[in-house]
Design a protein around this motif. Structure first.
Motif, PDB file in Angstrom:
ATOM      1  N   ARG A  18       1.923  -1.041   6.278  1.00 17.49           N
ATOM      2  CA  ARG A  18       3.312  -1.157   6.747  1.00 17.49           C
ATOM      3  C   ARG A  18       3.903   0.226   7.031  1.00 17.49           C
ATOM      4  O   ARG A  18       4.561   0.432   8.061  1.00 17.49           O
ATOM      5  CB  ARG A  18       4.158  -1.871   5.698  1.00 17.49           C
ATOM      6  N   ARG A  19       3.633   1.171   6.126  1.00 15.52           N
ATOM      7  CA  ARG A  19       4.164   2.522   6.318  1.00 15.52           C
ATOM      8  C   ARG A  19       3.548   3.185   7.552  1.00 15.52           C
ATOM      9  O   ARG A  19       4.249   3.842   8.331  1.00 15.52           O
ATOM     10  CB  ARG A  19       3.892   3.375   5.076  1.00 15.52           C
ATOM     11  N   ARG A  20       2.220   3.020   7.722  1.00 21.56           N
ATOM     12  CA  ARG A  20       1.573   3.614   8.900  1.00 21.56           C
ATOM     13  C   ARG A  20       2.117   2.998  10.179  1.00 21.56           C
ATOM     14  O   ARG A  20       2.341   3.701  11.174  1.00 21.56           O
ATOM     15  CB  ARG A  20       0.059   3.412   8.816  1.00 21.56           C
ATOM     16  N   THR A  21       2.347   1.694  10.145  1.00 20.68           N
ATOM     17  CA  THR A  21       2.886   1.019  11.330  1.00 20.68           C
ATOM     18  C   THR A  21       4.282   1.513  11.650  1.00 20.68           C
ATOM     19  O   THR A  21       4.619   1.764  12.817  1.00 20.68           O
ATOM     20  CB  THR A  21       2.917  -0.508  11.097  1.00 20.68           C
ATOM     21  N   GLU A  22       5.115   1.685  10.615  1.00 15.29           N
ATOM     22  CA  GLU A  22       6.468   2.197  10.833  1.00 15.29           C
ATOM     23  C   GLU A  22       6.434   3.603  11.424  1.00 15.29           C
ATOM     24  O   GLU A  22       7.214   3.930  12.321  1.00 15.29           O
ATOM     25  CB  GLU A  22       7.246   2.201   9.521  1.00 15.29           C
ATOM     26  N   LEU A  23       5.515   4.446  10.903  1.00 17.42           N
ATOM     27  CA  LEU A  23       5.400   5.801  11.434  1.00 17.42           C
ATOM     28  C   LEU A  23       4.937   5.785  12.885  1.00 17.42           C
ATOM     29  O   LEU A  23       5.441   6.558  13.718  1.00 17.42           O
ATOM     30  CB  LEU A  23       4.426   6.622  10.576  1.00 17.42           C
ATOM     31  N   ALA A  44      -1.178  -2.927  -2.295  1.00 16.96           N
ATOM     32  CA  ALA A  44      -1.141  -1.496  -1.981  1.00 16.96           C
ATOM     33  C   ALA A  44      -1.611  -1.247  -0.541  1.00 16.96           C
ATOM     34  O   ALA A  44      -1.018  -0.441   0.190  1.00 16.96           O
ATOM     35  CB  ALA A  44      -2.009  -0.721  -2.968  1.00 16.96           C
ATOM     36  N   GLU A  45      -2.673  -1.940  -0.132  1.00 14.66           N
ATOM     37  CA  GLU A  45      -3.180  -1.782   1.230  1.00 14.66           C
ATOM     38  C   GLU A  45      -2.159  -2.255   2.258  1.00 14.66           C
ATOM     39  O   GLU A  45      -1.969  -1.619   3.305  1.00 14.66           O
ATOM     40  CB  GLU A  45      -4.497  -2.549   1.395  1.00 14.66           C
ATOM     41  N   MET A  46      -1.483  -3.363   1.957  1.00 21.03           N
ATOM     42  CA  MET A  46      -0.464  -3.881   2.871  1.00 21.03           C
ATOM     43  C   MET A  46       0.716  -2.914   2.974  1.00 21.03           C
ATOM     44  O   MET A  46       1.267  -2.700   4.060  1.00 21.03           O
ATOM     45  CB  MET A  46       0.014  -5.253   2.399  1.00 21.03           C
ATOM     46  N   GLU A  47       1.099  -2.302   1.840  1.00 19.17           N
ATOM     47  CA  GLU A  47       2.204  -1.344   1.861  1.00 19.17           C
ATOM     48  C   GLU A  47       1.824  -0.111   2.670  1.00 19.17           C
ATOM     49  O   GLU A  47       2.641   0.406   3.456  1.00 19.17           O
ATOM     50  CB  GLU A  47       2.568  -0.944   0.426  1.00 19.17           C
TER      51      GLU A  47
END
Length: 206
Positions: free
Chosen positions: A82-87, A76-79
């Motif tokens: 990943r989402r924050r990095t994409e944003l 969950a933390e990795m997901e």
């Protein structure tokens, strides 16, 4: 001798037809009872090894549960990361030109002011005015390709997100609360306001 014989006969008379005395029969029965009872008592006892195995199995199950929970939490933390990095990357792509556009705004303002003060009735000035207009148009077309939009419309409702009202002026032609005039153009970059338009707002005549 007679007494001993009588005593001997008395003991012999007490024997059963099988040749056993009562004492021997009682002893055998007692041994049989012990032989029957002892295995049952042994069966009721818990083997320490079985108890240790059960404890180890319980510890193993608890460890596996903790491990699953840890794995799920890490996933969950990795997901989320990943989402924050994409944003962040998306925002960086969208607004990487913001500083550059801000540097261009004074140039665009200068071209606008040059057109405002130019004597458009003078035929000799026509080529220069046409050149300024073409330069301004080309510049706005280029920045528009990168997500820049100009805020310069009049007779539209005042929007505090893109307009900065500097005065209210009575007007019969423009509805109250609408933009009457644009003193300085505003600009947005991919929907984000990088400079609000300075405008006058119409109000009803008293």
């Amino acid at each position: 001798m007679q007494k001993n014989a009588e005593k001997f006969m008395s003991s012999e008379e007490q024997k059963t037809p099988d040749g056993q005395s009562p004492e021997e029969i009682i002893k055998e029965q007692h041994d049989d009872v012990e032989a029957v009872v002892e295995p049952d008592e042994a069966a009721e006892q818990v083997d320490p090894r079985d108890e240790k195995i059960a404890n180890l199995e319980a510890q193993l199950a608890a460890a596996e549960t903790r491990e699953r929970e840890t794995v799920l939490r890490i996933k969950a933390e990795m997901e989320n990361l990943r989402r924050r990095t994409e944003l962040d990357i998306e925002k960086a792509h969208k607004f990487a030109l913001e500083k550059f556009i801000n540097e261009l705004l004074p140039v665009i303002d200068s071209l606008d002011r040059a057109l405002e003060v130019a004597d458009k009735e003078n035929a000799e000035m026509a080529p220069m005015v046409e050149g300024i207009e073409l330069t301004l148009k080309n510049m706005l077309d280029v920045v528009k390709k990168f997500g820049v939009e100009v805020i310069a419309d009049t007779n539209v409702p005042l929007d505090p997100n893109v307009h900065q009202a500097i005065a209210m002026v009575e007007s019969e032609e423009v509805s109250a609360g609408n933009v009457l005039g644009v003193m300085q153009k505003g600009f947005t970059l991919n929907g984000r306001t990088i400079r609000a338009a300075m405008v006058t707002v119409a109000k009803a005549k008293a």
